[in-house]
Design an enzyme around this catalytic site. Structure first.
Site, PDB file in Angstrom:
ATOM      1  N   ASP A  36      -5.807  -4.344  -2.306  1.00  0.00           N
ATOM      2  CA  ASP A  36      -4.774  -3.929  -1.359  1.00  0.00           C
ATOM      3  C   ASP A  36      -4.028  -5.096  -0.708  1.00  0.00           C
ATOM      4  OD1 ASP A  36      -3.886  -3.003   1.524  1.00  0.00           O
ATOM      5  OD2 ASP A  36      -4.135  -1.185   0.330  1.00  0.00           O
ATOM      6  N   SER A  63       0.834  -1.197   0.000  1.00  0.00           N
ATOM      7  CA  SER A  63       0.000   0.000   0.000  1.00  0.00           C
ATOM      8  C   SER A  63       0.879   1.261   0.000  1.00  0.00           C
ATOM      9  CB  SER A  63      -0.967  -0.037   1.183  1.00  0.00           C
ATOM     10  OG  SER A  63      -2.041   0.847   0.998  1.00  0.00           O
TER      11      SER A  63
END
Length: 320
Positions: free
Chosen positions: A203, A91
């Site tokens: 993610d 991320s």
């Protein structure tokens, strides 16, 4: 007269022969007094053992705007001559990590971070799968790395994402850097899933918020992990881009963080709980916090590298 000459000539020949034999014997006798040469050949010096440098990995965790602390970490490591050979990020960690691994210096990285605006990354859309496309984020990364594919980065790099269909961790270590970072940042229900070769990715924080094990799998001898998962005391607006990036850290993620951090050699945990996810003016403060926390851990980092070097030396000597 001829009869007398013959004995004389025979006598002379015998004397000469005896004289020669005597000289030969004398020479041989003299040789026995000369110092004897050493028959043993001189042993060659032992070969120099070649010991490689430890493979140092920098692992950057996810956490939205708190990722600016990663810049401070890199600044301190670089200023003390600690240059990782592997960078892995999830991320926000993949965002900073890709820029650094592409060849940016710590100074350039800080300059880019301080100039970054939310409008550089935010692209709203209407969809049941999310309301951010992620295309601007991808374009921003590609521009900053001069469109170099990951495999051409001077530092080995991997961005960690999650396969939406299988829930498995995926490490992107080649191909389009912007696309890999976009996948790593694609929080479900916030970003549209990133489609790569017909597969959807979201993610990486869902399965590996601080991807220590990925660094180990890539051959790291020393892992320096940066954990920015701590929740800020000030909650973020649901419409804040940085606040949405922080939503990938949930209860399951915290359990994964604890498990992976146990595998790291050194863990750096900047004090990011004071971060205001609505205030981008705090970028500078977060960078400074990354610096402070890393300075405190420098002795442990240097010790871990020295110990890894010693182990490699012992192994090389044993294998000789």
């Amino acid at each position: 007269m001829l009869h007398r000459a013959i004995p004389f000539r025979v006598f002379t020949m015998k004397s000469l022969l005896r004289t020669c034999l005597g000289l030969v014997a004398l020479s041989l006798g003299a040789c026995s007094f000369l110092p004897k040469s050493n028959d043993k050949t001189a042993s060659a010096p032992p070969p120099v053992v070649q010991v490689r440098e430890p493979v140092v990995a920098l692992v950057l965790g996810g956490g939205g705007v708190k990722g600016f602390a990663h810049v401070g970490v890199i600044k301190v490591l670089e200023s003390h001559g600690i240059k990782p050979t592997i960078v892995v990020g999830t991320s926000a960690g993949s965002f900073v990590g890709a820029l650094y691994a592409s060849g940016m210096s710590a100074f350039d990285l800080q300059k880019t971070a301080l100039n970054l605006q939310e409008s550089d990354l935010r692209d709203l859309t209407l969809s049941s799968q999310g309301f951010l496309q992620g295309e601007k984020l991808q374009s921003f990364i590609d521009k900053q790395v001069n469109n170099k594919p990951i495999q051409n980065f001077p530092i080995r790099f991997a961005a960690v994402a999650t396969n939406l269909q299988t829930g498995e961790k995926v490490n992107f270590n080649y191909g389009d850097a912007g696309q890999a970072v976009r996948a790593s940042c694609s929080i479900p229900n916030v970003f549209l899933p990133t489609v790569i070769n017909g597969k959807k990715y979201v993610d990486g924080g869902l399965v590996s918020p601080v991807p220590v094990l990925t660094a180990k799998d890539m051959g790291a001898d020393v892992v320096i992990a940066v954990d920015i998962s701590a929740r800020p005391k000030k909650s973020a607006s649901a419409l804040s881009f940085w606040g949405m990036l922080d939503q990938s850290i949930n209860i399951l993620s915290l359990q994964a963080i604890k498990m992976e951090l146990a595998q790291a050699d050194v863990v750096i945990q900047p004090n990011v709980q004071r971060a205001d996810l609505l205030n981008l003016d705090q970028k500078h403060d977060l960078i400074l916090e990354g610096e402070r926390s890393t300075i405190q851990k420098l002795p442990l980092i240097q010790q871990a590298i020295a110990q890894a070097k010693a182990k490699l030396t012992l192994a090389a000597n044993a294998a000789q």
